[in-house]
Design an enzyme around this catalytic site. Structure first.
Site, PDB file in Angstrom:
ATOM      1  N   TYR A   1      33.817  43.297  43.518  1.00 39.12           N
ATOM      2  CA  TYR A   1      34.962  42.845  43.312  1.00 39.12           C
ATOM      3  C   TYR A   1      35.558  41.411  42.767  1.00 39.12           C
ATOM      4  CZ  TYR A   1      36.060  48.082  45.149  1.00 39.12           C
ATOM      5  OH  TYR A   1      36.063  48.894  45.439  1.00 39.12           O
TER       6      TYR A   1
ATOM      7  N   HIS B   1      27.659  51.816  45.257  1.00 40.42           N
ATOM      8  CA  HIS B   1      29.012  51.820  44.887  1.00 40.42           C
ATOM      9  C   HIS B   1      28.849  52.502  43.599  1.00 40.42           C
ATOM     10  CE1 HIS B   1      32.455  49.638  43.948  1.00 40.42           C
ATOM     11  NE2 HIS B   1      32.751  49.602  43.875  1.00 40.42           N
TER      12      HIS B   1
END
Length: 338
Positions: A57, A123
């Site tokens: 992110y 992830h």
């Protein structure tokens, strides 16, 4: 001062978790301008006790780390959970090697200014072969045994594949054992109910402590503003979402508000919901939606139900529960998944 939490007990994660994906430039052109200190203060003062972020992110971890350091006197480290991720580097770049997993965890600790992480996910596991996922999970288990992380698990989009991996770990990988947690996104919202169909049996067959529901607006699909250009959904689904937004506007309702209440009501008492906000107003709206849903024990108003039924049956129609491609094809045999 906020109450302390048991750093290992993720069953006490708050019903809402503050997400960090909105600190990517795809959502906010200048993430450093997001008032994250004020957002954290308001969140922690109103029942939220966890954040969820990732190195993927952009500057999210560093921004959170700086903000948490600024409010440390009011909200010490032992009053909240930090959840982050490893393995995804860029859109098409992944590194699930044991070396990178360990490096990434230690880097996250530095960025977030903490000596431990409460929960670390792999992830978006659907983008790499399962054999790599299993090796990465073994390293996360080792980091848990060392106390650097307190819980570990995985995240991704295809619910059936996530469930297959967690069940395999519990049944056939003694070096890993049962995972602690899963984060599913875009699979329990106004357009897609797949997570709800799996949840109860999934927790049991994989011995999970927690399943979190993320992206309840389906990565910007379920709101009055245009769906973000990077969204991977079909054009048909994008058109349906635009029609749903217009229908809500004709009925003096904001699609995002309706979608928030629906997802929160469907997931109430099942596990945490990760919310992404870019300002205090969005945070307050999410907390308000949760309060309304909680007060009614998940029963929405007759008006909301009528809108939802029309949107799901008449607007989404055949696109209800439609998914989009994500990741690589995974062989049925774990041994061949290399």
């Amino acid at each position: 001062m906020a109450g302390t939490v048991d750093p290992t007990d993720i069953t006490t994660l708050s019903p809402l978790i503050l997400g960090g994906a909105t600190l990517k430039q795809e959502y906010n052109e200048n993430p450093s301008q997001v008032p994250i200190v004020n957002i954290l203060k308001y969140a922690f003062s109103n029942g939220i006790n966890a954040i969820d972020t990732s190195p993927y992110y952009g500057p999210s971890e560093a921004i959170y780390g700086d903000a948490l350091d600024q409010i440390r006197d009011e909200f010490p480290r032992n009053t909240y959970f930090i959840c982050t991720k490893v393995g995804r580097i860029q859109l098409d770049e992944f590194d699930y090697s044991r070396e990178h997993v360990r490096f990434s965890v230690k880097r996250s600790c530095e960025r977030l200014r903490t000596d431990y992480l409460n929960l670390v996910y792999l992830h978006d596991i659907e983008f790499v072969p399962m054999s790599q996922t299993l090796e990465a999970l073994k390293e996360l288990k080792k980091l848990k045994d060392e106390g650097i992380i307190k819980n570990f698990g995985l995240s991704g989009y295809p619910v059936d594949y996530l469930r297959r991996v967690t069940k395999h770990c519990f049944e056939k990988e003694p070096e890993i054992g049962p995972l602690d947690a899963v984060l599913s996104y875009c699979n329990l919202n106004l357009q897609n109910m797949l997570l709800k169909h799996h949840a109860d049996e999934w927790k049991q067959d994989s011995k999970l402590k927690s399943i979190s529901n993320g992206s309840i607006l389906a990565m910007s699909l379920l709101r009055s503003q245009p769906t973000l250009s990077f969204h991977p959904c079909s054009q048909g689904l994008r058109t349906c979402a635009d029609n749903a937004a217009r229908y809500c506007e004709q009925n003096d309702t904001e699609l995002a508000d309706l979608a928030n209440k629906f997802a929160l009501s469907e997931w109430l008492n099942n596990g945490p919901t990760v919310i992404g906000v870019s300002n205090l107003d969005e945070l307050k709206a999410a907390l308000s939606s949760y309060s309304i849903v909680k007060a009614s024990n998940g029963v929405l108003s007759a008006g909301d139900k009528k809108l939802i039924e029309h949107i799901q049956s008449e607007i989404f129609g055949k696109h209800l529960n439609e998914t989009w491609p994500s990741g690589i094809e995974h062989p049925a045999s774990v041994q061949n998944s290399t």
